[in-house]
Design a protein around this motif. Structure first.
Motif, mmCIF file in Angstrom:
data_model
loop_
_atom_site.group_PDB
_atom_site.id
_atom_site.type_symbol
_atom_site.label_atom_id
_atom_site.label_comp_id
_atom_site.label_asym_id
_atom_site.label_seq_id
_atom_site.Cartn_x
_atom_site.Cartn_y
_atom_site.Cartn_z
ATOM 1 N N VAL A 129 50.136 17.632 39.231
ATOM 2 C CA VAL A 129 50.613 16.435 38.531
ATOM 3 C C VAL A 129 50.149 15.174 39.252
ATOM 4 C CG1 VAL A 129 52.693 15.125 37.900
ATOM 5 C CG2 VAL A 129 52.546 17.570 37.388
ATOM 6 N N TYR A 130 50.195 15.178 40.573
ATOM 7 C CA TYR A 130 49.736 14.023 41.337
ATOM 8 C C TYR A 130 48.286 13.692 40.983
ATOM 9 C CZ TYR A 130 48.782 10.933 45.280
ATOM 10 O OH TYR A 130 48.438 9.856 46.045
ATOM 11 N N TYR A 131 47.421 14.683 41.004
ATOM 12 C CA TYR A 131 46.014 14.442 40.703
ATOM 13 C C TYR A 131 45.793 14.052 39.241
ATOM 14 C CZ TYR A 131 44.066 15.766 45.223
ATOM 15 O OH TYR A 131 43.712 15.794 46.553
ATOM 16 N N ILE A 132 46.553 14.629 38.324
ATOM 17 C CA ILE A 132 46.412 14.249 36.912
ATOM 18 C C ILE A 132 46.779 12.782 36.734
ATOM 19 C CG2 ILE A 132 47.340 14.570 34.577
ATOM 20 C CD1 ILE A 132 47.544 17.591 35.245
ATOM 21 N N LEU A 133 47.910 12.359 37.298
ATOM 22 C CA LEU A 133 48.303 10.951 37.188
ATOM 23 C C LEU A 133 47.257 10.047 37.824
ATOM 24 C CD1 LEU A 133 52.139 11.121 37.906
ATOM 25 C CD2 LEU A 133 51.024 10.698 35.702
ATOM 26 N N LEU A 134 46.756 10.449 38.959
ATOM 27 C CA LEU A 134 45.721 9.675 39.640
ATOM 28 C C LEU A 134 44.472 9.569 38.758
ATOM 29 C CD1 LEU A 134 45.398 8.254 42.385
ATOM 30 C CD2 LEU A 134 44.439 10.381 43.263
ATOM 31 N N ALA A 135 44.093 10.674 38.129
ATOM 32 C CA ALA A 135 42.922 10.680 37.247
ATOM 33 C C ALA A 135 43.127 9.784 36.035
ATOM 34 C CB ALA A 135 42.615 12.109 36.787
ATOM 35 N N LEU A 136 44.379 9.633 35.615
ATOM 36 C CA LEU A 136 44.664 8.856 34.408
ATOM 37 C C LEU A 136 44.974 7.390 34.675
ATOM 38 C CD1 LEU A 136 46.579 11.496 32.295
ATOM 39 C CD2 LEU A 136 44.266 10.583 31.938
ATOM 40 N N LEU A 169 37.263 15.305 31.092
ATOM 41 C CA LEU A 169 37.077 14.275 32.113
ATOM 42 C C LEU A 169 38.204 14.335 33.154
ATOM 43 C CD1 LEU A 169 35.452 11.928 33.229
ATOM 44 C CD2 LEU A 169 36.620 10.423 31.581
ATOM 45 N N ILE A 170 39.419 14.597 32.711
ATOM 46 C CA ILE A 170 40.542 14.747 33.651
ATOM 47 C C ILE A 170 40.257 15.907 34.597
ATOM 48 C CG2 ILE A 170 42.998 15.289 33.905
ATOM 49 C CD1 ILE A 170 43.371 14.009 31.073
ATOM 50 N N MET A 171 39.857 17.061 34.049
ATOM 51 C CA MET A 171 39.562 18.222 34.891
ATOM 52 C C MET A 171 38.469 17.901 35.897
ATOM 53 S SD MET A 171 39.948 21.598 32.445
ATOM 54 C CE MET A 171 38.847 21.072 31.155
ATOM 55 N N SER A 172 37.442 17.194 35.456
ATOM 56 C CA SER A 172 36.334 16.835 36.339
ATOM 57 C C SER A 172 36.777 15.868 37.434
ATOM 58 C CB SER A 172 35.215 16.210 35.496
ATOM 59 O OG SER A 172 34.144 15.823 36.307
ATOM 60 N N ARG A 173 37.554 14.860 37.066
ATOM 61 C CA ARG A 173 38.051 13.894 38.048
ATOM 62 C C ARG A 173 38.935 14.566 39.092
ATOM 63 N NH1 ARG A 173 39.887 8.732 34.296
ATOM 64 N NH2 ARG A 173 37.776 8.007 33.777
ATOM 65 N N VAL A 174 39.828 15.434 38.630
ATOM 66 C CA VAL A 174 40.732 16.126 39.551
ATOM 67 C C VAL A 174 39.929 16.966 40.542
ATOM 68 C CG1 VAL A 174 42.502 17.939 39.717
ATOM 69 C CG2 VAL A 174 42.756 16.077 38.062
ATOM 70 N N ASP A 209 36.841 16.549 41.473
ATOM 71 C CA ASP A 209 36.113 15.646 42.378
ATOM 72 C C ASP A 209 37.040 15.037 43.425
ATOM 73 O OD1 ASP A 209 33.760 16.147 41.021
ATOM 74 O OD2 ASP A 209 33.766 14.231 39.923
ATOM 75 N N MET A 210 38.177 14.492 42.978
ATOM 76 C CA MET A 210 39.095 13.831 43.908
ATOM 77 C C MET A 210 39.655 14.791 44.949
ATOM 78 S SD MET A 210 41.262 11.075 41.662
ATOM 79 C CE MET A 210 41.698 12.212 40.366
ATOM 80 N N SER A 211 39.875 16.029 44.540
ATOM 81 C CA SER A 211 40.453 17.020 45.453
ATOM 82 C C SER A 211 39.385 17.749 46.252
ATOM 83 C CB SER A 211 41.300 18.031 44.674
ATOM 84 O OG SER A 211 40.484 18.882 43.894
ATOM 85 N N GLU A 212 38.149 17.324 46.092
ATOM 86 C CA GLU A 212 37.011 17.965 46.762
ATOM 87 C C GLU A 212 36.977 19.467 46.483
ATOM 88 O OE1 GLU A 212 37.454 16.613 50.841
ATOM 89 O OE2 GLU A 212 36.457 14.722 50.340
ATOM 90 N N GLY A 213 37.248 19.818 45.230
ATOM 91 C CA GLY A 213 37.188 21.199 44.785
ATOM 92 C C GLY A 213 38.410 22.041 45.095
ATOM 93 N N GLN A 214 39.408 21.466 45.750
ATOM 94 C CA GLN A 214 40.608 22.234 46.098
ATOM 95 C C GLN A 214 41.501 22.493 44.888
ATOM 96 O OE1 GLN A 214 42.759 20.733 49.475
ATOM 97 N NE2 GLN A 214 40.897 20.259 50.595
ATOM 98 N N VAL A 215 41.435 21.620 43.887
ATOM 99 C CA VAL A 215 42.243 21.790 42.678
ATOM 100 C C VAL A 215 41.298 21.882 41.494
ATOM 101 C CG1 VAL A 215 44.037 20.807 41.192
ATOM 102 C CG2 VAL A 215 44.155 20.488 43.677
ATOM 103 N N ARG A 216 41.331 23.034 40.836
ATOM 104 C CA ARG A 216 40.545 23.249 39.619
ATOM 105 C C ARG A 216 41.532 23.631 38.526
ATOM 106 N NH1 ARG A 216 36.114 26.428 42.825
ATOM 107 N NH2 ARG A 216 34.804 24.664 43.424
#
Length: 106
Positions: free
Chosen positions: A13-20, A28-33, A35-42
């Motif tokens: 949820v943290y990464y989704i909100l950050l992506a949005l 695009l949300i999946m891609s941003r998450v 990228d931001m997590s450096e591949g740790q969250v897919r």
């Protein structure tokens, strides 16, 4: 720290909100998450769309008009932004405490 019933946010949820913080559709949300997590969250599509539905119900994100009727575009609301900020502050406080604790940050 002011406790919120929405905190702590899950990592997803943290990464989704950050992506949005900028409007985005599902892929695009999946891609941003990722990228931001450096591949740790897919995010799998089912996980993402379940989370988006929940976040809409909680009024943390809103669906906005899109030029492409096949794409659902979402954006964080003021409540979502405040919650994201509160969770970032909560995590920063924990890091600060860790760094000030003898034997913490070495």
């Amino acid at each position: 720290m002011n406790g919120s019933p929405r905190l702590p946010l899950t990592q997803t949820v943290y990464y989704i909100l950050l992506a949005l913080l900028q409007p985005a559709h599902g892929y695009l949300i999946m891609s941003r998450v990722e990228d931001m997590s450096e591949g740790q969250v897919r995010l799998a599509p089912g996980t993402l769309y379940g989370a988006l539905e929940t976040l809409v119900k909680q009024r943390m994100i809103v669906r906005i008009p899109s030029d492409d009727p096949r794409r659902k575009v979402y954006h964080v609301t003021e409540l979502g932004h405040q919650t994201l900020t509160q969770d970032a502050q909560r995590m920063q406080h924990m890091i600060d405490v860790f760094e000030l604790t003898p034997g913490g940050a070495q």
